[in-house]
Design a protein around this motif. Structure first.
Motif, PDB file in Angstrom:
ATOM      1  N   ILE A  97       2.779  13.731   5.998  1.00  0.00           N
ATOM      2  CA  ILE A  97       3.995  14.551   5.927  1.00  0.00           C
ATOM      3  C   ILE A  97       5.217  13.663   5.723  1.00  0.00           C
ATOM      4  CG2 ILE A  97       5.396  16.245   7.138  1.00  0.00           C
ATOM      5  CD1 ILE A  97       2.871  16.944   8.780  1.00  0.00           C
ATOM      6  N   PHE A  98       5.320  12.612   6.545  1.00  0.00           N
ATOM      7  CA  PHE A  98       6.453  11.690   6.415  1.00  0.00           C
ATOM      8  C   PHE A  98       6.454  11.023   5.036  1.00  0.00           C
ATOM      9  CE2 PHE A  98       6.491  11.159  11.262  1.00  0.00           C
ATOM     10  CZ  PHE A  98       7.676  11.849  11.421  1.00  0.00           C
ATOM     11  N   TRP A  99       5.313  10.638   4.588  1.00  0.00           N
ATOM     12  CA  TRP A  99       5.160   9.961   3.293  1.00  0.00           C
ATOM     13  C   TRP A  99       5.743  10.844   2.190  1.00  0.00           C
ATOM     14  CZ3 TRP A  99      -0.372   8.057   1.453  1.00  0.00           C
ATOM     15  CH2 TRP A  99      -0.226   7.331   0.258  1.00  0.00           C
ATOM     16  N   ARG A 100       5.388  12.135   2.247  1.00  0.00           N
ATOM     17  CA  ARG A 100       5.832  13.044   1.196  1.00  0.00           C
ATOM     18  C   ARG A 100       7.311  13.407   1.334  1.00  0.00           C
ATOM     19  NH1 ARG A 100       5.390  18.135  -1.042  1.00  0.00           N
ATOM     20  NH2 ARG A 100       5.657  19.158   0.955  1.00  0.00           N
ATOM     21  N   GLN A 101       7.725  13.699   2.546  1.00  0.00           N
ATOM     22  CA  GLN A 101       9.051  14.298   2.742  1.00  0.00           C
ATOM     23  C   GLN A 101      10.110  13.321   3.230  1.00  0.00           C
ATOM     24  OE1 GLN A 101       8.699  17.772   5.201  1.00  0.00           O
ATOM     25  NE2 GLN A 101       7.021  18.617   4.022  1.00  0.00           N
ATOM     26  N   GLY A 102       9.700  12.136   3.635  1.00  0.00           N
ATOM     27  CA  GLY A 102      10.674  11.177   4.133  1.00  0.00           C
ATOM     28  C   GLY A 102      11.040  11.414   5.589  1.00  0.00           C
ATOM     29  N   TRP A 103      11.936  10.590   6.078  1.00  0.00           N
ATOM     30  CA  TRP A 103      12.296  10.615   7.494  1.00  0.00           C
ATOM     31  C   TRP A 103      13.232  11.780   7.804  1.00  0.00           C
ATOM     32  CZ3 TRP A 103      17.106   9.696   9.941  1.00  0.00           C
ATOM     33  CH2 TRP A 103      17.041   9.495  11.332  1.00  0.00           C
ATOM     34  N   ALA A 104      14.350  11.827   7.137  1.00  0.00           N
ATOM     35  CA  ALA A 104      15.299  12.918   7.371  1.00  0.00           C
ATOM     36  C   ALA A 104      14.738  14.239   6.854  1.00  0.00           C
ATOM     37  CB  ALA A 104      16.632  12.614   6.699  1.00  0.00           C
ATOM     38  N   GLY A 105      13.883  14.166   5.850  1.00  0.00           N
ATOM     39  CA  GLY A 105      13.360  15.379   5.242  1.00  0.00           C
ATOM     40  C   GLY A 105      12.287  16.069   6.056  1.00  0.00           C
ATOM     41  N   THR A 106      11.871  15.437   7.141  1.00  0.00           N
ATOM     42  CA  THR A 106      10.848  16.022   8.003  1.00  0.00           C
ATOM     43  C   THR A 106      11.447  16.354   9.363  1.00  0.00           C
ATOM     44  OG1 THR A 106       9.167  14.649   6.917  1.00  0.00           O
ATOM     45  CG2 THR A 106       8.566  15.700   8.991  1.00  0.00           C
ATOM     46  N   SER A 107      11.449  17.623   9.712  1.00  0.00           N
ATOM     47  CA  SER A 107      12.000  18.037  11.005  1.00  0.00           C
ATOM     48  C   SER A 107      10.877  18.211  12.015  1.00  0.00           C
ATOM     49  CB  SER A 107      12.761  19.349  10.859  1.00  0.00           C
ATOM     50  OG  SER A 107      11.867  20.414  10.651  1.00  0.00           O
ATOM     51  N   LEU A 108      11.262  18.261  13.276  1.00  0.00           N
ATOM     52  CA  LEU A 108      10.258  18.495  14.312  1.00  0.00           C
ATOM     53  C   LEU A 108       9.564  19.826  14.105  1.00  0.00           C
ATOM     54  CD1 LEU A 108      11.456  17.129  17.720  1.00  0.00           C
ATOM     55  CD2 LEU A 108       9.724  16.328  16.155  1.00  0.00           C
ATOM     56  N   LYS A 109      10.306  20.807  13.630  1.00  0.00           N
ATOM     57  CA  LYS A 109       9.681  22.099  13.305  1.00  0.00           C
ATOM     58  C   LYS A 109       8.536  21.893  12.325  1.00  0.00           C
ATOM     59  CE  LYS A 109      11.584  25.674  15.317  1.00  0.00           C
ATOM     60  NZ  LYS A 109      13.011  25.974  15.511  1.00  0.00           N
ATOM     61  N   ASP A 110       8.780  21.109  11.285  1.00  0.00           N
ATOM     62  CA  ASP A 110       7.727  20.809  10.309  1.00  0.00           C
ATOM     63  C   ASP A 110       6.506  20.206  11.003  1.00  0.00           C
ATOM     64  OD1 ASP A 110       9.321  21.645   8.201  1.00  0.00           O
ATOM     65  OD2 ASP A 110      10.122  19.645   7.816  1.00  0.00           O
ATOM     66  N   LEU A 111       6.754  19.198  11.827  1.00  0.00           N
ATOM     67  CA  LEU A 111       5.660  18.501  12.483  1.00  0.00           C
ATOM     68  C   LEU A 111       4.919  19.433  13.438  1.00  0.00           C
ATOM     69  CD1 LEU A 111       7.531  15.146  13.165  1.00  0.00           C
ATOM     70  CD2 LEU A 111       5.634  15.484  11.574  1.00  0.00           C
ATOM     71  N   GLU A 112       5.670  20.197  14.210  1.00  0.00           N
ATOM     72  CA  GLU A 112       5.038  21.119  15.159  1.00  0.00           C
ATOM     73  C   GLU A 112       4.132  22.111  14.424  1.00  0.00           C
ATOM     74  OE1 GLU A 112       8.300  22.863  17.290  1.00  0.00           O
ATOM     75  OE2 GLU A 112       9.006  20.900  17.955  1.00  0.00           O
ATOM     76  N   ARG A 113       4.614  22.587  13.286  1.00  0.00           N
ATOM     77  CA  ARG A 113       3.832  23.554  12.523  1.00  0.00           C
ATOM     78  C   ARG A 113       2.569  22.902  11.955  1.00  0.00           C
ATOM     79  NH1 ARG A 113       7.589  24.897   9.409  1.00  0.00           N
ATOM     80  NH2 ARG A 113       7.021  23.418   7.771  1.00  0.00           N
ATOM     81  N   GLU A 114       2.721  21.760  11.313  1.00  0.00           N
ATOM     82  CA  GLU A 114       1.598  21.113  10.633  1.00  0.00           C
ATOM     83  C   GLU A 114       0.603  20.495  11.606  1.00  0.00           C
ATOM     84  OE1 GLU A 114       1.169  21.167   7.327  1.00  0.00           O
ATOM     85  OE2 GLU A 114       3.031  22.248   6.907  1.00  0.00           O
ATOM     86  N   LEU A 115       1.104  19.981  12.700  1.00  0.00           N
ATOM     87  CA  LEU A 115       0.212  19.349  13.681  1.00  0.00           C
ATOM     88  C   LEU A 115      -0.256  20.349  14.732  1.00  0.00           C
ATOM     89  CD1 LEU A 115       2.055  15.936  14.304  1.00  0.00           C
ATOM     90  CD2 LEU A 115       0.478  16.582  12.476  1.00  0.00           C
ATOM     91  N   LYS A 116       0.299  21.542  14.689  1.00  0.00           N
ATOM     92  CA  LYS A 116      -0.037  22.579  15.673  1.00  0.00           C
ATOM     93  C   LYS A 116       0.174  22.082  17.098  1.00  0.00           C
ATOM     94  CE  LYS A 116      -2.823  24.902  12.366  1.00  0.00           C
ATOM     95  NZ  LYS A 116      -3.771  24.432  11.324  1.00  0.00           N
TER      96      LYS A 116
END
Lengths: 191, 191
Positions: free
Chosen positions: B20-39
């Motif tokens: 996710i970080f690789w694709r979207q970058g640091w600022a481009g990835t929010s905790l919401k994103d991570l919470e959703r993708e990592l469940k």
DNA sequence: TATATACTTGAGCGACCGCTCAAGAAAGAC
DNA sequence: GTCTTTCTTGAGCGGTCGCTCAAGTATATA
């Protein structure tokens, strides 16, 4: 009944914004940053530019336009082959620039995954730049400075890729960018 | 009195976060994103990793480590020269990867202006990678596959720069990255 | 089964984000 | 001077950010 005129120089503000965005990136630059550096309160900022993205777009446009102009001027002065050989060194020596790496590339890399309009815009400008390089290679070939068995478009693609790598490498303290620039120039001599 | 074990596989989560970080970058990835993708709910997330930056750091570490391992494996299989010639093609053909461009380079480009610790970490890993390349060039030279009048470190610096440019170019739809990769490999043959 | 120990959940914190807008200040037209 | 038009100012909006924590839940030991 003509009213008061703005106190700021819009062109100068765009140039300053370009430098800030160039250095810090899109997400890395907040309106607070811009307001402070441009000395504009939010109201004036939005009256002048409409939005952060709109200003970024103007900054990108300016960046790309000046890049093309600089290259064309160099080619007019040195001829196509010498321009292509000199550009790598020039681009990493630009002392006034806020960063070594290419703003178009940074924008594209940061925003492409989001399908942001600004990424598309940056990509378009990179394509324009590639076309400029291809033009110069073609001219050099017609002048006999480059063997006839080369495809100018392919040379341009490789050259632009090399330049992007060079400019990214030039940001690193553990890399001697001048060596890379010299090697890129040497490659052109061998064509 | 041992309590319940976690329901997630920490290593797998780090690998997913890396993508996710690789694709979207640091600022481009929010905790919401991570919470959703990592469940993971926020509480579990922070119990497991401490912070967004800490997870990014783990993801970077994993990325760099696997990159080195992959290159070494390639060299063991093909020998140093062939590994160096093959790597450009492999790196842009990796079909499972979330992006063509290098996560270390993206991280460095995004965060260097902020003097962020993660930029320093990424820069360190790029230096390690450069050292790997230099090693392979040196081995190729000792094997006689490369002329003795070349500096392996300089070759490695140029090679890494070319690879960075290639991988950035490979993200663009108007660029034929395979041509660039082939040209880079051809350059190595001429050494 | 009872208990101790962790993991899971989700409401919600303070801070900052990009941005709006009403009120005040300045300058040309009359 | 008066009026009209625009620019300037800054409080503050709704939203999202990274993150906290107390309550609830599941599991291995005793």
């Amino acid at each position: 009944m003509m009213p008061r005129r703005p106190e700021y120089d819009r062109d100068a503000l765009i140039a300053r914004a370009r430098d800030i965005f160039w250095r810090q990136g899109w997400a890395g630059t907040s309106l607070k940053d811009l307001e402070r550096e441009l000395k504009l309160k939010p109201g004036s900022f939005y009256a002048a530019f409409g939005s952060k993205d709109a200003l970024y777009g103007l900054a990108l446009e300016r960046y790309a336009q000046e890049g093309v102009a600089r290259l064309r001027a160099l080619a007019d002065r040195l001829g196509p082959l010498e321009a292509l050989k000199t550009q790598p060194r020039l681009v990493i020596e630009a002392s006034g620039a806020p960063a070594k790496s290419c703003m178009l590339a940074k924008t594209y890399a940061e925003l492409q995954a989001k399908d942001h309009d600004l990424a598309e815009q940056a990509g378009g400008h990179m394509a324009e730049m590639k076309a400029c390089f291809a033009d110069l290679f073609r001219q050099a070939q017609e002048a006999g400075d480059i063997g006839p068995d080369h495809d100018p478009n392919r040379l341009a693609t490789r050259y632009q890729s090399d330049l992007l790598g060079l400019r990214l490498s030039a940001e690193r303290s553990d890399v001697d960018a001048h060596e890379i620039a010299a090697d890129i120039a040497a490659d052109i001599d061998r064509l």
